[in-house]
Every structure is written in structure tokens, then in C-alpha cells.
Design a protein around this motif. Structure first.
Motif, mmCIF file in Angstrom:
data_model
loop_
_atom_site.group_PDB
_atom_site.id
_atom_site.type_symbol
_atom_site.label_atom_id
_atom_site.label_comp_id
_atom_site.label_asym_id
_atom_site.label_seq_id
_atom_site.Cartn_x
_atom_site.Cartn_y
_atom_site.Cartn_z
ATOM 1 N N GLN A 63 -10.984 25.845 -9.284
ATOM 2 C CA GLN A 63 -12.308 25.329 -9.618
ATOM 3 C C GLN A 63 -12.205 23.846 -9.970
ATOM 4 O O GLN A 63 -11.213 23.405 -10.541
ATOM 5 N N PHE A 64 -13.244 23.087 -9.645
ATOM 6 C CA PHE A 64 -13.197 21.666 -9.934
ATOM 7 C C PHE A 64 -14.586 21.110 -10.228
ATOM 8 O O PHE A 64 -15.602 21.637 -9.756
ATOM 9 N N ALA A 65 -14.609 20.056 -11.046
ATOM 10 C CA ALA A 65 -15.819 19.257 -11.202
ATOM 11 C C ALA A 65 -15.859 18.300 -10.029
ATOM 12 O O ALA A 65 -14.878 17.627 -9.723
ATOM 13 N N ALA A 66 -16.993 18.250 -9.346
ATOM 14 C CA ALA A 66 -17.122 17.404 -8.171
ATOM 15 C C ALA A 66 -17.617 16.011 -8.560
ATOM 16 O O ALA A 66 -18.212 15.818 -9.628
ATOM 17 N N GLU A 67 -17.382 15.065 -7.688
ATOM 18 C CA GLU A 67 -17.920 13.729 -7.900
ATOM 19 C C GLU A 67 -19.440 13.716 -7.793
ATOM 20 O O GLU A 67 -20.113 12.877 -8.391
ATOM 21 N N GLU A 68 -19.979 14.672 -7.060
ATOM 22 C CA GLU A 68 -21.414 14.709 -6.809
ATOM 23 C C GLU A 68 -22.199 15.180 -8.043
ATOM 24 O O GLU A 68 -21.749 16.071 -8.778
ATOM 25 N N THR A 69 -23.359 14.589 -8.240
ATOM 26 C CA THR A 69 -24.285 14.991 -9.296
ATOM 27 C C THR A 69 -25.681 15.128 -8.707
ATOM 28 O O THR A 69 -25.980 14.609 -7.623
ATOM 29 N N VAL A 70 -26.537 15.837 -9.445
ATOM 30 C CA VAL A 70 -27.931 15.997 -9.037
ATOM 31 C C VAL A 70 -28.832 15.697 -10.224
ATOM 32 O O VAL A 70 -28.378 15.634 -11.375
ATOM 33 N N THR A 71 -30.111 15.535 -9.947
ATOM 34 C CA THR A 71 -31.127 15.407 -10.988
ATOM 35 C C THR A 71 -31.928 16.698 -11.032
ATOM 36 O O THR A 71 -32.358 17.205 -9.983
ATOM 37 N N LEU A 72 -32.084 17.243 -12.227
ATOM 38 C CA LEU A 72 -32.902 18.441 -12.414
ATOM 39 C C LEU A 72 -34.304 18.014 -12.826
ATOM 40 O O LEU A 72 -34.469 17.218 -13.755
ATOM 41 N N VAL A 73 -35.315 18.546 -12.150
ATOM 42 C CA VAL A 73 -36.705 18.196 -12.429
ATOM 43 C C VAL A 73 -37.445 19.447 -12.871
ATOM 44 O O VAL A 73 -37.597 20.407 -12.095
ATOM 45 N N GLY A 74 -37.883 19.455 -14.130
ATOM 46 C CA GLY A 74 -38.626 20.578 -14.662
ATOM 47 C C GLY A 74 -40.079 20.248 -14.876
ATOM 48 O O GLY A 74 -40.521 19.119 -14.625
ATOM 49 N N PRO A 75 -40.854 21.190 -15.398
ATOM 50 C CA PRO A 75 -42.283 20.966 -15.625
ATOM 51 C C PRO A 75 -42.588 19.842 -16.609
ATOM 52 O O PRO A 75 -43.627 19.195 -16.530
ATOM 53 N N LYS A 76 -41.665 19.604 -17.567
ATOM 54 C CA LYS A 76 -41.948 18.621 -18.615
ATOM 55 C C LYS A 76 -40.982 17.436 -18.646
ATOM 56 O O LYS A 76 -41.221 16.468 -19.370
ATOM 57 N N GLY A 77 -39.886 17.498 -17.926
ATOM 58 C CA GLY A 77 -38.912 16.411 -18.008
ATOM 59 C C GLY A 77 -37.823 16.557 -16.963
ATOM 60 O O GLY A 77 -37.823 17.490 -16.155
ATOM 61 N N ILE A 78 -36.885 15.601 -16.996
ATOM 62 C CA ILE A 78 -35.781 15.605 -16.042
ATOM 63 C C ILE A 78 -34.454 15.441 -16.773
ATOM 64 O O ILE A 78 -34.404 14.930 -17.894
ATOM 65 N N LEU A 79 -33.390 15.871 -16.112
ATOM 66 C CA LEU A 79 -32.015 15.624 -16.561
ATOM 67 C C LEU A 79 -31.270 14.996 -15.401
ATOM 68 O O LEU A 79 -31.181 15.595 -14.319
ATOM 69 N N SER A 80 -30.753 13.797 -15.616
ATOM 70 C CA SER A 80 -30.071 13.068 -14.556
ATOM 71 C C SER A 80 -28.559 13.277 -14.609
ATOM 72 O O SER A 80 -28.005 13.645 -15.646
ATOM 73 N N ARG A 81 -27.897 13.065 -13.487
ATOM 74 C CA ARG A 81 -26.444 13.087 -13.368
ATOM 75 C C ARG A 81 -25.846 14.404 -13.882
ATOM 76 O O ARG A 81 -24.893 14.421 -14.655
ATOM 77 N N VAL A 82 -26.423 15.490 -13.435
ATOM 78 C CA VAL A 82 -25.902 16.819 -13.779
ATOM 79 C C VAL A 82 -24.795 17.157 -12.790
ATOM 80 O O VAL A 82 -25.005 17.155 -11.569
ATOM 81 N N ARG A 83 -23.628 17.432 -13.313
ATOM 82 C CA ARG A 83 -22.435 17.595 -12.489
ATOM 83 C C ARG A 83 -22.501 18.851 -11.621
ATOM 84 O O ARG A 83 -22.928 19.919 -12.065
ATOM 85 N N VAL A 84 -22.079 18.709 -10.378
ATOM 86 C CA VAL A 84 -21.909 19.846 -9.481
ATOM 87 C C VAL A 84 -20.473 20.341 -9.612
ATOM 88 O O VAL A 84 -19.536 19.541 -9.654
ATOM 89 N N LEU A 85 -20.288 21.657 -9.673
ATOM 90 C CA LEU A 85 -18.956 22.243 -9.722
ATOM 91 C C LEU A 85 -18.627 22.874 -8.379
ATOM 92 O O LEU A 85 -19.501 23.399 -7.688
ATOM 93 N N GLY A 86 -17.369 22.807 -8.013
ATOM 94 C CA GLY A 86 -16.952 23.351 -6.734
ATOM 95 C C GLY A 86 -15.862 24.394 -6.891
ATOM 96 O O GLY A 86 -15.315 24.566 -7.984
#
Length: 259
Positions: free
Chosen positions: A101-124
Motif C-alpha cells: 500500500q502507498f500514499a500516492a502523489e495524486e490528490t483530489v478536492t472533495l466538494v460537499g454541500p457546505k464546503g470543500i477539502l483540498s489536497r486530499v491524498r489518494v492511496l494506492g
């Protein structure tokens, strides 16, 4: 990696939690001053291997290393391509405690009804289904309230939008607050006298000795001994990756005090 200093050891000594031998894991590094501090007091250093707890059993106290899990995302191969491009493969950034298992270099932004979370790590590596694991606090930020579930149990959970470098997806379900659990190899399970699905009662070895009474045991030959909690739980118990918890009971019953 957790760096253990002489100051940290002195604080443990004052709290009465400085054991002899002093156990460390592969995620610890002792400073030269810390090693001198232990040597001068006749305290032996024992390194706990990834597949054995023999040294801990000899002290008549079972301990498990802690792995604090921050918010992260598991992606299916299809969703990796939607978010990052056709034929894209995740790029390893650093290995995780579980083999392969590894933490990937790639990240995503999570967009919810009231706010966002940036640079959320993708795991591989990529998995069969996309799953998002956040803390309860993260849920307040996003405006969603996912249930506490074991990984893979996503039926009836809320969805969310994920934004990557080249695209975005909206999943209808798959957001959870991960239930705390212990990864064990079959050899570890034999030492602890447990089986897959059992519940351990563990207590934080810290200045906040919080008890986690229903820690699910997950056994697999690919697993390395590790107690997984999220950031909310870690903050409540003042635990960091590389710290330890001690096992105080099993399946709802406390162990009897040892003489």
C-alpha cells in the motif's frame, strides 16, 4: 517517522510510562541524546519487528503500534482515469505500514454541500470501488454526516464530488468515517489469541489514557501489526503514528489483573 528525544523520554519517566525494555517500532528514530539517556539508566532498547510481538509478550503486556490515518481516498481504475486522464496510473509517493500500500502523489478536492477539502491524498493501488474516508470533523466542514463503517462497507453511505486534475466525478455513496481496527498477520493473531472479527479493548499509552473498547481485528497474511485510528481519535487520546496502545481486554471483557 517519529523522532524520540531525550526530552520525550524524561516526560515519560515523570509520567511513570517509561518501560524497561523500551520498545520502539520501525517508525521510530532515537536521537543520540535519547540513546545515551536510556543507556545511562540501564534501559534496554527493543525493536519490534513487523510480524512479531515476542519481545512485548515477554513483558506480560501486549502492545500494538499506532497508525494515525488522515482523510484519504481510494479510487477505482475507471475513476483514476476520469480524474487524471486516460491510461493514467497512480504514482507512489511513500509506502504505508501495510505491505504493497502507498500514499500516492495524486490528490483530489472533495466538494460537499457546505464546503470543500483540498489536497486530499489518494492511496494506492487502485481498488475495485471508490471510497472516501474522512473524520467526523471533516464531515462538519463538508456538510455531510457519514456513518462509522469498516472499509468496504459503503451501502447506504452518503456520496460526494471529487475533483482531479482533468476531470471530476460524483459518487452516490462511499463516504465513511473509518471504524478503528487492528491489522494482524496470522502469526500475530495466534500470539494475541484472536481471530478475524474479534473485538479488542485497547488503552492509549499517553497522558490521555483513552480506552477504545470495540477495536475490530482484521487478519490477513499480507497484514502487518498496526492499530488504525483517525485524526479525531488520535487527538482525543494524544496519540501519534509510532506510539503504542496496550491490550486490556477482548470481546467485551477486561483481562484479569496480572499478579
Amino acid at each position: 517517522m517519529t523522532v524520540i528525544t531525550e526530552t520525550h523520554l524524561r516526560a515519560e519517566m515523570l509520567k511513570g510510562t517509561l518501560s524497561n525494555p523500551y520498545f520502539i517500532s520501525h517508525q521510530h528514530r532515537l536521537t543520540p541524546a535519547a540513546r545515551d539517556f536510556l543507556r545511562d539508566r540501564g534501559i534496554k532498547i527493543e525493536v519490534m519487528g513487523s510480524n512479531s510481538i515476542q519481545n512485548i509478550v515477554q513483558t506480560k503486556e501486549w502492545r500494538i503500534p499506532v497508525g494515525v490515518s488522515n482523510r484519504h481516498v481510494h479510487l477505482s481504475p475507471h475513476d483514476v482515469e476520469v480524474l487524471f486522464g486516460k491510461g493514467y496510473e497512480l504514482t507512489p509517493y511513500r509506502p504505508l505500514s501495510q505491505p504493497g500500500q502507498f500514499a500516492a502523489e495524486e490528490t483530489v478536492t472533495l466538494v460537499g454541500p457546505k464546503g470543500i477539502l483540498s489536497r486530499v491524498r489518494v492511496l494506492g493501488p487502485a481498488r475495485e470501488l471508490t471510497q472516501v474516508e474522512i473524520s467526523r470533523t471533516d464531515g462538519f466542514t463538508l456538510g455531510i454526516h457519514p456513518p462509522v463503517r469498516l472499509s468496504g462497507s459503503i451501502e447506504g453511505t452518503p456520496g460526494i464530488t471529487l475533483v482531479g486534475k482533468v476531470g471530476s466525478i460524483t459518487i452516490s455513496q462511499g463516504v465513511i468515517v473509518a471504524k478503528n481496527h487492528v491489522h494482524m498477520s496470522p502469526d500475530d493473531a495466534k500470539e494475541f489469541k484472536v481471530k478475524d472479527g474479534d473485538r479488542l479493548m485497547v488503552q492509549a499509552i499517553s497522558d490521555r489514557p483513552v480506552v477504545f473498547p470495540e477495536v475490530v481485528v482484521r487478519v490477513n497474511e499480507r497484514f502487518t501489526l498496526d492499530f488504525h485510528i483517525d485524526t479525531d481519535e488520535a487527538n482525543a487520546a494524544n496519540l501519534r503514528t509510532g506510539d503504542f496502545v496496550k491490550v486490556i481486554g477482548k470481546n467485551g471483557e477486561l483481562f484479569r489483573a496480572r499478579a
